[in-house]
Motif scaffolding. Structure first.
Motif, PDB file in Angstrom:
ATOM      1  N   ILE A 358       0.864  -1.189   0.000  1.00  0.00           N
ATOM      2  CA  ILE A 358       0.000   0.000   0.000  1.00  0.00           C
ATOM      3  C   ILE A 358       0.894   1.230   0.000  1.00  0.00           C
ATOM      4  O   ILE A 358       2.096   1.127   0.293  1.00  0.00           O
ATOM      5  N   ASP A 359       0.331   2.373  -0.279  1.00  0.00           N
ATOM      6  CA  ASP A 359       1.109   3.623  -0.301  1.00  0.00           C
ATOM      7  C   ASP A 359       1.322   4.164   1.115  1.00  0.00           C
ATOM      8  O   ASP A 359       0.388   4.202   1.910  1.00  0.00           O
ATOM      9  N   PHE A 360       2.545   4.548   1.418  1.00  0.00           N
ATOM     10  CA  PHE A 360       2.842   5.132   2.739  1.00  0.00           C
ATOM     11  C   PHE A 360       3.192   6.620   2.621  1.00  0.00           C
ATOM     12  O   PHE A 360       3.494   7.260   3.608  1.00  0.00           O
ATOM     13  N   MET A 361       3.208   7.133   1.389  1.00  0.00           N
ATOM     14  CA  MET A 361       3.773   8.468   1.168  1.00  0.00           C
ATOM     15  C   MET A 361       2.702   9.522   0.900  1.00  0.00           C
ATOM     16  O   MET A 361       3.014  10.613   0.441  1.00  0.00           O
ATOM     17  N   ASN A 362       1.441   9.140   1.157  1.00  0.00           N
ATOM     18  CA  ASN A 362       0.319  10.040   0.848  1.00  0.00           C
ATOM     19  C   ASN A 362       0.367  10.546  -0.581  1.00  0.00           C
ATOM     20  O   ASN A 362       0.198  11.745  -0.849  1.00  0.00           O
ATOM     21  N   LYS A 363       0.613   9.658  -1.488  1.00  0.00           N
ATOM     22  CA  LYS A 363       0.706  10.046  -2.905  1.00  0.00           C
ATOM     23  C   LYS A 363      -0.687  10.271  -3.472  1.00  0.00           C
ATOM     24  O   LYS A 363      -1.670   9.715  -2.977  1.00  0.00           O
ATOM     25  N   SER A 364      -0.741  11.006  -4.549  1.00  0.00           N
ATOM     26  CA  SER A 364      -2.010  11.200  -5.269  1.00  0.00           C
ATOM     27  C   SER A 364      -2.405   9.868  -5.908  1.00  0.00           C
ATOM     28  O   SER A 364      -1.596   8.938  -5.979  1.00  0.00           O
ATOM     29  N   PHE A 365      -3.636   9.801  -6.417  1.00  0.00           N
ATOM     30  CA  PHE A 365      -4.093   8.583  -7.094  1.00  0.00           C
ATOM     31  C   PHE A 365      -3.121   8.214  -8.219  1.00  0.00           C
ATOM     32  O   PHE A 365      -2.680   7.073  -8.343  1.00  0.00           O
ATOM     33  N   LYS A 366      -2.750   9.234  -8.986  1.00  0.00           N
ATOM     34  CA  LYS A 366      -1.836   9.002 -10.114  1.00  0.00           C
ATOM     35  C   LYS A 366      -0.475   8.470  -9.645  1.00  0.00           C
ATOM     36  O   LYS A 366       0.098   7.548 -10.237  1.00  0.00           O
ATOM     37  N   GLY A 367      -0.016   9.083  -8.555  1.00  0.00           N
ATOM     38  CA  GLY A 367       1.284   8.679  -7.990  1.00  0.00           C
ATOM     39  C   GLY A 367       1.249   7.236  -7.509  1.00  0.00           C
ATOM     40  O   GLY A 367       2.195   6.469  -7.713  1.00  0.00           O
ATOM     41  N   GLN A 368       0.123   6.846  -6.874  1.00  0.00           N
ATOM     42  CA  GLN A 368      -0.006   5.465  -6.369  1.00  0.00           C
ATOM     43  C   GLN A 368      -0.042   4.482  -7.538  1.00  0.00           C
ATOM     44  O   GLN A 368       0.555   3.412  -7.503  1.00  0.00           O
ATOM     45  N   LEU A 369      -0.768   4.891  -8.579  1.00  0.00           N
ATOM     46  CA  LEU A 369      -0.896   4.033  -9.767  1.00  0.00           C
ATOM     47  C   LEU A 369       0.482   3.795 -10.398  1.00  0.00           C
ATOM     48  O   LEU A 369       0.856   2.665 -10.746  1.00  0.00           O
ATOM     49  N   LYS A 370       1.231   4.885 -10.495  1.00  0.00           N
ATOM     50  CA  LYS A 370       2.574   4.802 -11.091  1.00  0.00           C
ATOM     51  C   LYS A 370       3.469   3.846 -10.296  1.00  0.00           C
ATOM     52  O   LYS A 370       4.173   3.000 -10.850  1.00  0.00           O
ATOM     53  N   LYS A 371       3.373   3.976  -8.975  1.00  0.00           N
ATOM     54  CA  LYS A 371       4.187   3.135  -8.088  1.00  0.00           C
ATOM     55  C   LYS A 371       3.792   1.655  -8.255  1.00  0.00           C
ATOM     56  O   LYS A 371       4.651   0.772  -8.376  1.00  0.00           O
ATOM     57  N   ALA A 372       2.470   1.392  -8.308  1.00  0.00           N
ATOM     58  CA  ALA A 372       1.977   0.008  -8.438  1.00  0.00           C
ATOM     59  C   ALA A 372       2.494  -0.614  -9.727  1.00  0.00           C
ATOM     60  O   ALA A 372       2.930  -1.767  -9.750  1.00  0.00           O
ATOM     61  N   LEU A 373       2.506   0.164 -10.797  1.00  0.00           N
ATOM     62  CA  LEU A 373       2.960  -0.371 -12.081  1.00  0.00           C
ATOM     63  C   LEU A 373       4.478  -0.566 -12.077  1.00  0.00           C
ATOM     64  O   LEU A 373       4.987  -1.539 -12.629  1.00  0.00           O
ATOM     65  N   LYS A 374       5.160   0.346 -11.408  1.00  0.00           N
ATOM     66  CA  LYS A 374       6.619   0.213 -11.307  1.00  0.00           C
ATOM     67  C   LYS A 374       7.000  -1.060 -10.551  1.00  0.00           C
ATOM     68  O   LYS A 374       7.997  -1.711 -10.851  1.00  0.00           O
ATOM     69  N   GLU A 375       6.187  -1.420  -9.578  1.00  0.00           N
ATOM     70  CA  GLU A 375       6.445  -2.634  -8.787  1.00  0.00           C
ATOM     71  C   GLU A 375       5.939  -3.889  -9.496  1.00  0.00           C
ATOM     72  O   GLU A 375       5.926  -4.965  -8.925  1.00  0.00           O
ATOM     73  N   ASN A 376       5.421  -3.714 -10.698  1.00  0.00           N
ATOM     74  CA  ASN A 376       4.887  -4.842 -11.480  1.00  0.00           C
ATOM     75  C   ASN A 376       3.788  -5.601 -10.755  1.00  0.00           C
ATOM     76  O   ASN A 376       3.745  -6.835 -10.776  1.00  0.00           O
ATOM     77  N   SER A 377       2.917  -4.863 -10.091  1.00  0.00           N
ATOM     78  CA  SER A 377       1.824  -5.534  -9.377  1.00  0.00           C
ATOM     79  C   SER A 377       0.866  -6.165 -10.387  1.00  0.00           C
ATOM     80  O   SER A 377       0.529  -5.560 -11.405  1.00  0.00           O
ATOM     81  N   LYS A 378       0.455  -7.400 -10.079  1.00  0.00           N
ATOM     82  CA  LYS A 378      -0.416  -8.090 -11.047  1.00  0.00           C
ATOM     83  C   LYS A 378      -1.830  -7.521 -11.035  1.00  0.00           C
ATOM     84  O   LYS A 378      -2.524  -7.583 -12.030  1.00  0.00           O
ATOM     85  N   THR A 379      -2.249  -7.037  -9.868  1.00  0.00           N
ATOM     86  CA  THR A 379      -3.589  -6.433  -9.801  1.00  0.00           C
ATOM     87  C   THR A 379      -3.528  -5.146  -8.993  1.00  0.00           C
ATOM     88  O   THR A 379      -2.560  -4.897  -8.268  1.00  0.00           O
ATOM     89  N   LEU A 380      -4.604  -4.359  -9.124  1.00  0.00           N
ATOM     90  CA  LEU A 380      -4.760  -3.166  -8.292  1.00  0.00           C
ATOM     91  C   LEU A 380      -6.051  -3.340  -7.522  1.00  0.00           C
ATOM     92  O   LEU A 380      -7.039  -3.878  -8.058  1.00  0.00           O
ATOM     93  N   ILE A 381      -6.053  -2.906  -6.270  1.00  0.00           N
ATOM     94  CA  ILE A 381      -7.307  -2.867  -5.511  1.00  0.00           C
ATOM     95  C   ILE A 381      -7.573  -1.390  -5.261  1.00  0.00           C
ATOM     96  O   ILE A 381      -6.789  -0.720  -4.565  1.00  0.00           O
ATOM     97  N   ILE A 382      -8.615  -0.863  -5.867  1.00  0.00           N
ATOM     98  CA  ILE A 382      -8.855   0.576  -5.802  1.00  0.00           C
ATOM     99  C   ILE A 382     -10.048   0.835  -4.870  1.00  0.00           C
ATOM    100  O   ILE A 382     -11.105   0.199  -5.003  1.00  0.00           O
ATOM    101  N   ILE A 383      -9.832   1.740  -3.940  1.00  0.00           N
ATOM    102  CA  ILE A 383     -10.877   2.010  -2.952  1.00  0.00           C
ATOM    103  C   ILE A 383     -11.156   3.515  -2.911  1.00  0.00           C
ATOM    104  O   ILE A 383     -10.255   4.320  -2.634  1.00  0.00           O
ATOM    105  N   GLY A 384     -12.393   3.904  -3.218  1.00  0.00           N
ATOM    106  CA  GLY A 384     -12.815   5.299  -3.122  1.00  0.00           C
ATOM    107  C   GLY A 384     -13.961   5.410  -2.116  1.00  0.00           C
ATOM    108  O   GLY A 384     -14.305   4.433  -1.437  1.00  0.00           O
ATOM    109  N   GLU A 385     -14.562   6.582  -2.092  1.00  0.00           N
ATOM    110  CA  GLU A 385     -15.647   6.859  -1.140  1.00  0.00           C
ATOM    111  C   GLU A 385     -16.795   5.863  -1.295  1.00  0.00           C
ATOM    112  O   GLU A 385     -17.291   5.292  -0.327  1.00  0.00           O
TER     113      GLU A 385
END
Ligand code: AMP
Length: 421
Positions: A358-385
């Motif tokens: 999970i993100d620990f750096m309080n990144k924006s949605f875009k920033g988190q997405l970029k990080k997930a792809l950089k880590e080669n994550s096979k899936t994303l779990i996206i949680i909004g309101e």
């Protein structure tokens, strides 16, 4: 800034999974053949390596030797075998077991000229079978080595074997070699000229082009084997056939260390940019080392593979499995409000043995997405309101881009299915 010591390297976080993968393959093959791990110290008293009979460059010129504060001579191990035999003798392992089959993995130190694939600190995986002189055992070690390399997916594996004979055969052969080479002594390279007196067999290992030319018509160890050594080599070949090992006889093979006798072998693979450095591992039988280090008269056989060279081979042949570099899932929250819910999902998935972050750096949605792809994550779990309100998450497959809404109750099951596909 202080740099790393010349000839050493760092295994960075981005690389470590490759080591773990290779280590897992080592663990698989060694348990299959019933070898148990042994861990001996990196430093030994110098006498373990600096023995009268050991005249190889590796021991005489390349070891890291120093005096400790108690004025004792200590050497960083340049190879695994001698330390293991020291331990075998000191711990009297022969008293409990007539045959000891062990493997080891760890760093060695040689003061060599650093170059691609050659380091001053490097790692080896090796094994030793100590207890008896047996052609069946030699064949089993060679079979393990060949199966190990194949299990990594490497193609065009060649096992080369040779016999340098027992003491009697080798003495006869050495005499013949010296008689043949003495008239050419002036033409030999500096090192070979020295070896002609001290250690003529090692001349066969010379890479010097003039030495190699002179060696074309030189006598070969295999032609000087006495009846016993001939029979032993014949048995080895038969047992290799039983193990279905394909092999070639290389009648010039002698290997770099001085303690070998009878069986010597190397495992080579045809790797794109390897060139002459295509030897992945090698070894042989040694009959006198246990006695030399103060133990009983017990014969043994061993092999060592260079870990860096194996990793490099897997890299250049693209043989690392994809999962090595990927996370099962990365949790992305649209704002900080969903962080606690996201953390509960994270914990629940980790308890079910998924690799999740999970993100620990309080990144924006875009920033988190970029990080997930950089880590080669096979899936994303996206949680909004909305997801928080409904107790669901959006589960996205990063490869297919398919996305589905999943109730938190079913998340483990559905994530497992998505990952399996
Ligand atoms: P040896 O112990 O010299 O028979 O080498 C066995 C294997 O260890 C070789 O085939 C290489 O893969 C590896 N090796 C030996 N020396 C080095 C070194 N200085 N750097 C990296 N790998 C090495």
């Amino acid at each position: 800034m202080i740099n790393r010591v010349k000839g050493t390297y760092d295994v960075l976080p981005s690389e470590i999974k490759k080591w773990h993968y290779l280590e897992s393959k080592i663990s698989e093959i060694t348990s299959k053949y019933h070898y148990t791990e042994i861990r001996t110290p990196i430093m030994e008293y110098s006498g373990v390596f600096h023995r009268e009979s050991e005249l190889s460059d590796m021991v005489t010129k390349e070891t890291y030797n120093f005096k400790d504060k108690g004025n004792r001579d200590v050497t960083l191990r340049p190879e695994g075998t001698a330390g293991i035999i020291r331990s075998y003798v000191e711990n009297k392992l022969y008293a409990d077991n007539d045959l000891t089959k062990v493997y080891y993995l760890g760093p060695n130190f040689r003061y060599e000229r650093p170059q691609k694939g050659r380091y001053r600190q490097f790692s080896q995986f090796g094994l030793e079978a100590i207890g008896t002189k047996s052609a069946l055992l030699d064949a089993e070690v060679i079979s393990l080595a060949s199966e190990f390399i194949k299990s990594l997916g490497l193609k065009n594996v060649v096992v080369e074997i040779n016999s340098i004979g027992d003491f009697e055969s080798r003495s006869k052969y050495q005499k013949a070699l010296v008689t043949y080479l003495t008239p050419f002594a002036d033409k030999l390279s500096f090192d070979s000229k020295e070896r002609l007196q001290k250690n003529p067999l090692r001349i066969l290992d010379s890479k010097d082009p003039i030495d190699q030319e002179l060696l074309v018509n030189a006598p070969k160890p295999i032609d000087y084997l006495n009846i016993e050594s001939q029979e032993y080599f014949g048995d080895l070949k038969k047992y290799l056939e039983c193990f279905k090992v394909e092999y070639k006889i290389n009648d010039k093979l002698v290997r770099g260390l001085d303690y070998y006798s009878d069986t010597v072998f190397e495992v080579k693979a045809n790797i794109k940019d390897f060139g002459a450095q295509n030897v992945l591992g090698g070894g042989g039988r040694y009959n006198d080392l246990v006695k030399e280090l103060g133990g009983p008269d017990i014969s043994a056989i061993g092999i060592a593979f260079g870990m860096e060279r194996l990793l490099y081979a897997l890299e250049s042949e693209n043989l690392f499995p994809e999962e090595l570099i990927s996370l099962d899932s990365y949790i992305i929250t649209l704002s900080n409000d969903e962080k606690k819910y996201g953390t509960m999902v994270l914990q629940c998935l980790r308890e079910a043995h998924f690799n999740v972050d999970i993100d620990f750096m309080n990144k924006s949605f875009k920033g988190q997405l970029k990080k997930a792809l950089k880590e080669n994550s096979k899936t994303l779990i996206i949680i909004g309101e909305e997801e928080l309100k409904k107790n669901v998450v959006q589960l996205k497959n990063t490869k297919t881009e398919e996305q589905q809404e999943v109730n938190i109750k079913n998340l483990k099951e559905i994530l497992k299915k998505v990952l399996e596909n």
